[in-house]
Scaffold this motif. Structure first.
Motif, short mmCIF file in Angstrom:
data_model
loop_
_atom_site.label_atom_id
_atom_site.label_comp_id
_atom_site.label_asym_id
_atom_site.label_seq_id
_atom_site.Cartn_x
_atom_site.Cartn_y
_atom_site.Cartn_z
N VAL A 129 45.81 20.80 51.66
CA VAL A 129 47.11 21.81 52.99
C VAL A 129 47.27 21.36 54.26
O VAL A 129 49.26 21.87 54.21
N ALA A 130 46.65 20.45 54.66
CA ALA A 130 47.07 19.25 55.62
C ALA A 130 49.04 18.84 55.26
O ALA A 130 49.45 18.79 56.24
N ALA A 131 48.57 18.48 54.08
CA ALA A 131 50.19 17.56 53.61
C ALA A 131 51.36 18.96 53.82
O ALA A 131 52.31 19.28 53.44
N LEU A 132 50.17 20.24 53.10
CA LEU A 132 51.31 20.77 52.94
C LEU A 132 52.32 22.03 53.83
O LEU A 132 53.26 22.49 53.96
N ALA A 133 51.12 22.09 55.45
CA ALA A 133 51.60 22.38 56.35
C ALA A 133 52.85 21.22 57.11
O ALA A 133 53.45 22.04 57.32
N LYS A 134 52.64 19.94 56.82
CA LYS A 134 53.73 19.70 57.60
C LYS A 134 55.03 19.61 56.48
O LYS A 134 56.45 19.68 56.73
N GLU A 135 55.01 19.82 55.14
CA GLU A 135 56.40 19.69 54.06
C GLU A 135 56.71 20.76 54.53
O GLU A 135 57.52 21.28 54.38
N TRP A 136 55.91 22.06 54.83
CA TRP A 136 56.88 23.63 54.98
C TRP A 136 56.66 23.44 56.78
O TRP A 136 57.45 24.54 56.67
N GLY A 137 56.53 22.96 57.35
CA GLY A 137 56.83 22.72 58.82
C GLY A 137 55.59 24.62 59.31
O GLY A 137 56.58 24.39 60.10
N THR A 138 54.80 24.40 59.20
CA THR A 138 54.31 25.50 59.68
C THR A 138 52.96 24.88 59.93
O THR A 138 52.52 24.01 59.65
N SER A 139 51.92 26.09 60.37
CA SER A 139 50.35 25.34 61.08
C SER A 139 49.41 25.18 59.82
O SER A 139 49.67 25.75 58.79
N LEU A 140 48.74 24.75 60.32
CA LEU A 140 47.62 24.95 59.17
C LEU A 140 47.05 26.27 58.92
O LEU A 140 46.98 26.48 57.46
N GLU A 141 46.81 27.25 59.72
CA GLU A 141 46.58 28.39 59.12
C GLU A 141 47.63 28.39 58.66
O GLU A 141 47.58 30.02 57.05
N ASP A 142 48.87 29.40 58.76
CA ASP A 142 50.23 29.45 58.04
C ASP A 142 50.06 28.94 56.42
O ASP A 142 50.52 29.27 55.14
N ALA A 143 50.22 27.42 56.52
CA ALA A 143 50.53 27.53 55.32
C ALA A 143 48.74 27.12 53.58
O ALA A 143 49.45 27.36 53.11
N GLY A 144 47.76 27.19 54.76
CA GLY A 144 46.65 27.92 53.95
C GLY A 144 46.87 29.22 53.83
O GLY A 144 46.75 29.28 52.18
N ARG A 145 46.97 29.84 54.20
CA ARG A 145 47.44 31.67 54.00
C ARG A 145 48.49 31.45 52.54
O ARG A 145 48.36 31.98 51.64
N ARG A 146 49.66 31.11 53.08
CA ARG A 146 50.67 31.09 51.75
C ARG A 146 50.44 30.16 50.83
O ARG A 146 49.99 31.17 49.07
N ALA A 147 49.33 29.15 50.67
CA ALA A 147 48.62 28.78 48.82
C ALA A 147 47.82 29.19 48.62
O ALA A 147 47.40 28.95 47.49
N ARG A 148 46.67 30.05 49.44
CA ARG A 148 46.30 30.86 49.08
C ARG A 148 46.71 32.00 48.00
O ARG A 148 45.91 31.70 47.24
N TYR A 149 47.52 32.46 48.78
CA TYR A 149 48.06 33.90 48.64
C TYR A 149 48.99 33.55 46.75
O TYR A 149 48.81 33.59 45.52
N GLU A 150 49.79 32.18 46.66
CA GLU A 150 50.23 31.45 45.45
C GLU A 150 49.15 31.49 44.24
O GLU A 150 49.57 31.65 43.13
N PHE A 151 48.08 31.06 44.81
CA PHE A 151 46.83 30.37 44.13
C PHE A 151 46.32 32.23 43.26
O PHE A 151 46.12 31.81 42.34
N LEU A 152 46.41 32.29 44.29
CA LEU A 152 45.61 33.81 43.41
C LEU A 152 46.74 34.82 42.98
O LEU A 152 46.09 35.22 41.79
N TYR A 153 47.98 34.15 42.77
CA TYR A 153 48.84 35.70 42.24
C TYR A 153 49.16 34.17 40.84
O TYR A 153 49.30 35.49 39.75
N ARG A 154 48.79 33.30 40.73
CA ARG A 154 48.49 32.41 39.59
C ARG A 154 47.07 32.60 38.97
O ARG A 154 47.42 32.59 37.84
N VAL A 155 46.65 33.40 39.48
CA VAL A 155 44.93 33.27 38.07
C VAL A 155 45.08 34.78 37.48
O VAL A 155 44.14 35.33 37.09
N ALA A 156 45.85 35.38 38.74
CA ALA A 156 46.02 37.22 38.18
C ALA A 156 46.83 36.46 37.18
O ALA A 156 46.04 37.85 35.74
#
Length: 454
Positions: A85-112
């Motif tokens: 997530v730290a690397a994703l935050a840099k890549e997306w230009g967002t905070s750790l919290e926002d990057a974690g939230r986005r990654a989490r929802y992307e993951f959950l939808y893929r599992v669904a």
């Protein structure tokens, strides 16, 4: 104390036999959620999902092991994944919290999708709702943001949303359940944690039930928002120009609406064009409103997220900016289909002469002997001249665009069709004189511009 299981059943969020992805971090709230849904007598098929954010080293790995163990104990399938997530935050230009939230929802939808689940259960509760409302209020939000999280929005279900953290912890102790504690939740450098540990206790001095009151306010606003969204959607369908690839409105139609509805319509159009409303603030909506109400007939505005809003005479358009150097040119050797910029297609065919040659602006008919192949199709160039249908002489293409009220940003997208070094059609704008169909020809050439549906 509230009977949590009875409370969840009364919400009727899950159909009998539904497949439900349960987001489990290992913390108290998600452990309680998993246990409650496992005890649910609606014959639910549960899938335990956990995303390792890779932010706390060994502690994060232990959380994943703990959740995998929970799934095994309940004899449920487990879907786990690790993301940096730290690397994703840099890549997306967002905070750790926002990057974690986005990654989490992307993951959950893929599992669904992988498990063909109809919904995703999240463990947010009433205290989380209060924190969310305050956080959005501090960042600046209208009623749409202050409505907070919903019990049910699309696939997302929040069965614990009306329950307090204290009620959930009491349930866990009564069931003898253990959970993991995330030490980063104490870090007040994170806005949500600061609100939880610092701001809410201060507000609690004024009203001990502040979390309950904030959550109730969010629920009232959510009900109001549901009505307003219906009004906005109805106005959007009524006011948007039909058949346009990008959202487009009549300026006069917009100006006649109340300001509040106009701002909502801009948000609706931006969401349709961009896919989201990230980084769109009230100042951006007010700038769009200024375009609509200003006396100047032509102006444009660049917004975050690669979006251009422009006013051209009595039209307001929302579209992606035309890239620099976006000129195009290609040859048409004969009948067939040819890709145009902007998700469009040019089709050319030899057809029986129709009874009526006049019709949609995106269709043109030509005399095959006057419009011989190869054709050239290209973008407009300064200095282009053209003989419009019914005119003996020629005029500047630029003047045709002005008289047809074509906005400047749109002109570069219009295909200019050329045969024998003569412009015979400004695609979607005006037919030319020099290759028009005359007499009673049997077969004619038909050119049509189509939108591509992907």
């Amino acid at each position: 104390m509230t009977d949590l299981l009875a409370h969840i059943k009364a919400l009727k969020l899950f159909a009998p036999g539904a497949t439900v992805v349960v987001a489990v971090s290992g913390g108290a709230d998600s452990v309680a959620l998993l246990d409650l849904l496992h005890r649910f007598d609606g014959d639910l098929r549960l899938v335990v999902a956990h995303l390792n954010h890779s932010l706390r080293g060994e502690h994060a790995d232990k959380d994943q092991e703990f959740v995998a163990g929970l799934a095994a104990g309940y004899r449920l399938p487990f879907a786990g994944e690790r993301r940096e997530v730290a690397a994703l935050a840099k890549e997306w230009g967002t905070s750790l919290e926002d990057a974690g939230r986005r990654a989490r929802y992307e993951f959950l939808y893929r599992v669904a999708r992988a498990y063909q689940a109809g919904c995703i259960a999240l463990a947010h509760h009433r205290d989380d709702q209060a924190e969310t409302v305050l956080m959005r209020l501090l960042r600046g939000a209208g009623a749409t943001g202050l409505r907070g999280m919903g019990l049910s929005r699309g696939m997302l279900k929040r069965p614990l949303l009306r329950l307090s953290r204290a009620e959930i912890e009491c349930y866990l102790k009564g069931r003898g359940l253990t959970w993991r504690t995330d030490s980063s939740n104490a870090d007040t450098a994170i806005l949500r944690n600061s609100i939880r540990h610092e701001l809410l206790p201060i507000l609690g001095r004024y009203n001990p039930k502040v979390s309950e009151r904030l959550a109730a306010t969010a629920e009232i606003l959510a009900a109001d928002e549901e009505v307003l969204e219906q009004v906005t959607e109805s106005a959007y369908r009524r006011l948007t120009v039909p058949g346009a690839t990008d959202p487009s409105f009549s300026v006069a139609g917009l100006a006649a609406e109340p300001r509040g509805l106009r701002l909502r319509l801009y948000r609706r159009a931006l969401a349709a064009q961009r896919g989201d409303l990230q980084r769109i603030a009230l100042s951006h909506l007010e700038a769009i409103d200024h375009l609509v109400l200003a006396e100047r007939p032509n102006a444009q505005l660049k917004l975050p997220g690669a979006c251009l809003v422009w006013r051209g005479y009595d039209r307001l358009w929302f579209a992606a900016p035309v890239p620099a150097g976006g000129a195009f040119e290609f040859a048409v050797a004969g009948p067939g289909s040819y890709r145009l910029p902007g998700e469009r297609m040019l089709t050319v065919s030899l057809v029986e002469r129709p009874e009526r040659l006049a019709g949609a602006s995106t269709v043109a008919y030509f005399d095959p002997e006057a419009a011989t192949f190869p054709w050239t199709v290209r973008s407009f160039r300064p200095g282009d001249r053209f003989a419009p249908l019914g005119m003996a002489g020629s005029q500047k293409v630029k003047d045709v665009f002005i008289n047809s009220k074509i906005p400047v940003p749109e002109r570069g997208r219009i295909p200019v069709l050329i045969s024998r070094d003569r412009i015979i059609w400004l695609g979607g704008v005006k037919m030319g004189e020099q290759a028009r169909v005359t007499g009673s020809l049997g077969l004619v050439l038909k050119a049509e511009i189509l939108d591509i549906t992907l």
